[in-house]
Design a protein around this motif. Structure first.
Motif: not given
Length: 283
Positions: A35-61
């Protein structure tokens, strides 16, 4: 003997390239990790593209800088960021599957969400970023947001389990938030631990309806543990033992043995680490 043999990589605090992740996955396969546990989101950065909410990566990454050296007051003030596109995620899932490794994504909620409320402050209790790191669990729009995010995540990751974090929620603003207080009265919840339990139950019901199971850090046991949830015991082993006694699946991940981001020698002669001291022979 051990059906779950995993390695967690935190790409929220430090972004790793696709090429580097593949190198690590090759190492996992060599050591029979499945198993690879992929810790994709954290206070310091959102790392996975979510098409419905583009600001998560545009700003939050992105973050404004990084602490350097062993003095936590020193910041290099160099902007730092990065994220994985959905095609990147599919590529990693395929690469891992070819090596008999299942990728379990982790989307942190309701705590460790500074980057979310920075991009979408309306999802916080105060409506302002940097006033708390928790999502507002009293607002219906929070559940709509998380369900939409999880829908896209489930399309990318075929794993049975989806990790929802659940650890270290401050719950500080929930005591004074009108939306949270209203919800607590409606459902006769005695404290904010039970409020978080209500939140976890709702997310679990959504995952179960979509054929998935919930995995979370041992804080999800506070209040009332969701009926089908699996527990990842990080604050020692007691929580895991307790959950197992109640017939829940458990992953043991006690930090004093398994957190490889601790110091392994004299801290001043080592690269910057989380703190704590865990020699490899102890692990």
């Amino acid at each position: 003997r051990f059906v779950y043999r995993a390695f967690l990589i935190d790409v929220g605090r430090h972004f790793f390239s696709i090429e580097y992740l593949k190198k690590l996955i090759d190492m996992f396969a060599l050591h029979h990790i499945n198993y690879f546990h992929w810790h994709l989101t954290e206070d310091q950065g959102w790392r996975i593209e979510i098409k419905k909410y583009p600001k998560l990566t545009e700003i939050g990454s992105k973050r404004s800088g990084t602490v350097v050296g062993h003095n936590s007051d020193v910041d290099d003030n160099i902007p730092y960021g990065g994220y994985y596109t959905q095609e990147d995620a599919k590529e990693i899932v395929r690469y891992a599957q070819q090596r008999h490794i299942t990728v379990i994504p982790e989307i942190e909620m309701p705590g460790h969400s500074d980057e979310v409320v920075y991009a979408y402050p309306e999802l916080s209790c105060t409506g302002k970023p940097y006033t708390q790191s928790d999502l507002c669990v009293g607002k219906e729009k929070t559940y709509t947001f998380l369900e939409n995010v999880l829908k896209e995540v489930m399309q990318l990751f075929p794993s049975e389990y989806i990790h929802i974090g659940g650890d270290e929620a401050e719950r500080r603003t929930w005591n004074t938030c009108p939306d949270c207080q209203r919800l607590m009265k409606e459902h006769n919840l005695k404290n904010t631990a039970e409020l978080q339990s209500y939140f976890t139950h709702r997310i679990e019901q959504f995952l179960n309806k979509n054929g998935r199971k919930l995995l979370g850090w041992d804080e999800i046991m506070e209040g009332n543990l969701a009926p089908n949830a699996a527990v990842m015991s990080w604050r020692g082993t007691d929580a895991g033992i307790e959950a197992a006694k109640h017939k829940h699946h458990v992953v043991m991940a006690p930090q004093q043995y398994y957190y490889l981001n601790m110091y392994q020698d004299d801290p001043m002669g080592q690269p910057k680490a989380q703190g704590g001291y865990t020699r490899l022979d102890k692990t």
